[in-house]
Design an enzyme around this catalytic site. Structure first.
Site, PDB file in Angstrom:
ATOM      1  N   PHE A  39       9.168 -11.471 -22.548  1.00 43.51           N
ATOM      2  CA  PHE A  39       7.755 -11.722 -22.953  1.00 43.51           C
ATOM      3  C   PHE A  39       7.618 -11.672 -24.274  1.00 43.51           C
ATOM      4  O   PHE A  39       7.120 -12.457 -25.030  1.00 43.51           O
ATOM      5  CB  PHE A  39       6.864 -10.407 -22.301  1.00 43.51           C
ATOM      6  N   MET A  40       7.941 -10.668 -25.060  1.00 40.19           N
ATOM      7  CA  MET A  40       8.163 -10.703 -26.680  1.00 40.19           C
ATOM      8  C   MET A  40       8.755 -11.907 -27.255  1.00 40.19           C
ATOM      9  O   MET A  40       8.326 -12.682 -27.898  1.00 40.19           O
ATOM     10  CB  MET A  40       8.858  -9.361 -27.106  1.00 40.19           C
TER      11      MET A  40
ATOM     12  N   GLU B  35     -12.815 -34.033 -82.834  1.00 41.36           N
ATOM     13  CA  GLU B  35     -13.091 -35.206 -82.128  1.00 41.36           C
ATOM     14  C   GLU B  35     -13.657 -36.547 -83.025  1.00 41.36           C
ATOM     15  O   GLU B  35     -13.207 -37.757 -82.696  1.00 41.36           O
ATOM     16  CB  GLU B  35     -14.054 -35.136 -80.940  1.00 41.36           C
TER      17      GLU B  35
HETATM   18 ZN    ZN Z   1      -7.308 -33.651 -80.997  1.00 44.92          ZN
END
Ligand code: ZN
Ligand code: ADP
Ligand code: MG
Length: 615
Positions: free
Chosen positions: A139-140, A434
């Site tokens: 079963f296992m 930026e």
């Molecule tokens: Zn930059």
């Protein structure tokens, strides 16, 4: 159509149930017998042992109800319910003993209990625990097996999964990969009228390998080939071959090919071929063996194709360099098709495919979106339009706007906006950084327009400046490359000029700038060292395998390369500083606008800096 996968599953389930039922029957039967047997005579109380002569006396005295004989053991059951046991010699029969004792054998009831009763009982006593233990283990085992998807069937059970799929994709659903489509058209043609080719004695194509970055439509192309030629296709991903036990991969390949042959003409699609064996599995199994076996099996199967098998293997990978050259030999994957990022026209077509069925505002400029999405794969574009639709829906708008697309385009590539807690000073530094990139780009000649600047942080970056090329360039000139480096250094130049101090925010810029400068010296021969390639080059070694061979350089040469690279960087940085200083006014305006609006698009930026005049 029957679904073999389902069938297999239910069969498995049924088998499991049967076993469970048998197990329960065994256990219950055992318990039942034990109860019955223990309830019957075997366990009734005995009152002791008596000599056989005594018992005979009692028979004569009519005190005894019956005798029970079990082998040589005789139990006398008295009328008062008492039971006494005695044994006789094995050679004498009970009848004879009674006769010799002058007792009419028929005057007493003799019940013969078979010997086997006891042994059955003993047997049961002995084997029941064994049965229970074995049953339990079984079963296992079953349970474990269910979880592991049949370790011991070696790919057999799984093989049934190769379900026949039909595709409703056509080449119309794929755009921007015209060369690939043209080559694949031949395959479609072959699958549609194989006779045409056989008549001319042409060998059928066996395998096509699609090489290209992820999301460029390789899977889509394979499906389109199946759809166009109207044949079933069987697909499996390389990573699926990787299983716990060595040998499964090969078994799967065998099953896959035999299933496909049964359904010929057909297409086998092996996605991520490079993954075969490359993934280190969790188990201690040597992944290398598995890879070899699986690859070998693919080769064996492909070599074993009869000329009229009409099965074509399409494989896809984004690591063309990793493939075993044995795979690429004629008669195997003899066609290698590059599926690359779409160009401007390609992006327009892909946009058209995925825009279909979505409502857009009339102000949406597809030309502009196509220009802005350089380096986006088909999957990125699809994703972008989907995100845009979600954005519009979230705000209960009935149409998708240009702003939605713009925002989702950035999101797809750079990640969602991050609401970081930033001090105004931090924001100001980012705005100038930026702004520096943008100003330096804007005021150099022959540069692409600044598409968007933003100080909204996303992913790892605090801000970004987008400068997509306005057309697809096949060549870069030396002066263009120098200008690109200058733009990349514009951020740092602005920081230094404005704050008289520098930050850590520019390291990524330096990486990119240095990479270009190095390529100029090492690969393109654009320095004082002259047109020599100092880079690694591909070398063909024995067994047809190719390796990247490092170029062994003298130390003095390396020193010269380093000094040429820093010369380029130094010169560009000086240019950047000069541009920033001479356009300080515009830089201040851009930074101020960024502080106010966070992001500027192309038109807004132009309004702030004014028309371009070169420095
Ligand atoms: Zn930059
Ligand atoms: P790959 O297999 O190369 O990683 P896929 O074929 O899985 O890429 O592409 C994922 C999705 O992206 C596709 O289902 C399709 O919607 C879209 N896509 C990718 N490339 C293209 C293309 N060239 N044309 C149209 N759609 C594409
Ligand atoms: Mg794919």
């Amino acid at each position: 159509m029957k679904n073999p996968a389902k069938e297999q599953k239910s069969q498995n389930g049924f088998k499991l149930k049967l076993d469970m039922r048998t197990l329960f029957i065994i256990v219950f039967a055992a318990l039942f017998f034990m109860t019955i047997l223990s309830a019957s005579s075997g366990f009734q109380p005995l009152h002791g042992e008596r000599a056989i002569s005594e018992i005979i006396q009692d028979i004569k005295a009519k005190k005894i109800k019956k005798l029970e004989r079990q082998g040589n053991t005789i139990t006398a059951v008295y009328k008062d319910g008492k039971r006494f046991i005695t044994t006789k010699e094995s050679e004498d029969s009970l009848r004879k003993i009674l006769q010799e004792s002058k007792v009419d054998p028929d005057s007493v009831q003799v019940e013969v209990k078979s010997n086997t009763d006891t042994s059955m009982f003993d047997l049961l006593i002995n084997i029941v625990p064994t049965i229970i233990i074995v049953g339990f283990l079984l079963f296992m085992f079953r349970q474990a097996r269910g979880a592991q998807d049949s370790i011991f069937s070696f790919g057999q059970a799984r093989s049934k999964r190769y379900t026949k799929k039909m595709s409703n994709m056509t080449f119309k659903d794929v755009a921007g990969v015209d060369e690939a489509k043209k080559e694949l058209q031949e395959i479609v043609d072959f699958l549609k009228n194989p006779k045409k080719y056989q008549k001319l004695g042409a060998r059928s194509p066996k395998g096509v390998i699609l090489v290209g970055p992820s999301g460029t439509g390789k899977t889509l192309l394979a499906k389109a080939v199946a759809g166009e030629s109207n044949v079933p296709f069987f697909s499996i991903a390389g990573s699926e071959f990787m299983e716990m036990l060595v040998g499964i991969g090969a078994a799967r390949v065998r099953d896959l090919f035999s299933t496909a042959k049964k359904n010929a003409p057909a297409i086998i699609f092996i996605d991520e071929v490079d993954a075969i064996g490359r993934t280190r599995s969790v188990s201690a199994m040597p992944a290398h063996d598995e890879r070899e076996q699986t690859l070998n099996q693919i080769l064996v199967e492909m070599d074993g194709f009869a000329p009229n098998d009409k099965v074509i293997v399409i494989a896809a990978t984004n690591r063309g360099d990793l493939l075993d050259s044995a795979l690429l030999r004629p008669g195997r994957f003899d066609r290698r098709i590059i599926v690359d990022y779409p160009d401007l026209e390609g992006r327009k077509d892909i946009l058209a495919i995925h825009a279909n069925g979505k409502p857009f505002e009339s102000s949406v400029s597809w030309e502009r979106i196509a220009r802005r999405t350089v380096g986006y794969s088909g999957a990125d574009i699809e994703n972008m339009l989907n995100e845009a639709a979600i954005m519009a829906a979230r705000e209960n708008r009935s149409k998708i706007s240009m702003g939605d697309i713009e925002e989702s385009a950035t999101k797809v590539k750079l990640g969602p906006e991050k609401k970081r807690l930033q001090t105004d000073r931090d924001k100001n530094i980012t705005a100038y950084h930026e702004g520096g990139h943008a100003i330096v780009t804007h005021f150099q000649t022959d540069m692409d327009p600044v598409h968007r600047i933003s100080i909204v942080s996303r992913g790892m970056s605090l801000g970004h400046t987008l400068i997509p090329p306005s057309h697809d360039r096949l060549h870069h000139t030396k002066s263009q490359l120098l200008k690109m480096i200058t733009s990349m250094l514009g951020g740092r130049a602005a920081e230094e000029t404005v704050f008289n101090d520098i930050t850590t925010g520019a390291s990524n810029d330096f990486d990119q700038a240095t990479a270009i400068a190095k390529a100029m010296v090492v690969d393109y021969g654009m320095s004082a060292l002259g047109p020599i390639n100092f880079g690694p080059h591909q070398d063909v070694l024995e067994w047809g395998r190719t390796f990247m061979q490092p170029n062994y350089l003298a130390e003095t040469t390396m020193t010269k390369i380093d000094s040429e690279v820093s010369k380029i960087i130094d010169q560009c940085y000086k240019d950047a500083l000069r541009l920033v200083k001479s356009h300080r006014k515009e830089l201040d305006n851009v930074a101020a606008a960024l502080m106010k609006h966070e992001s500027l698009d192309e038109d807004e930026f132009k309004k702030v800096v004014g028309e371009k005049k070169s420095a």
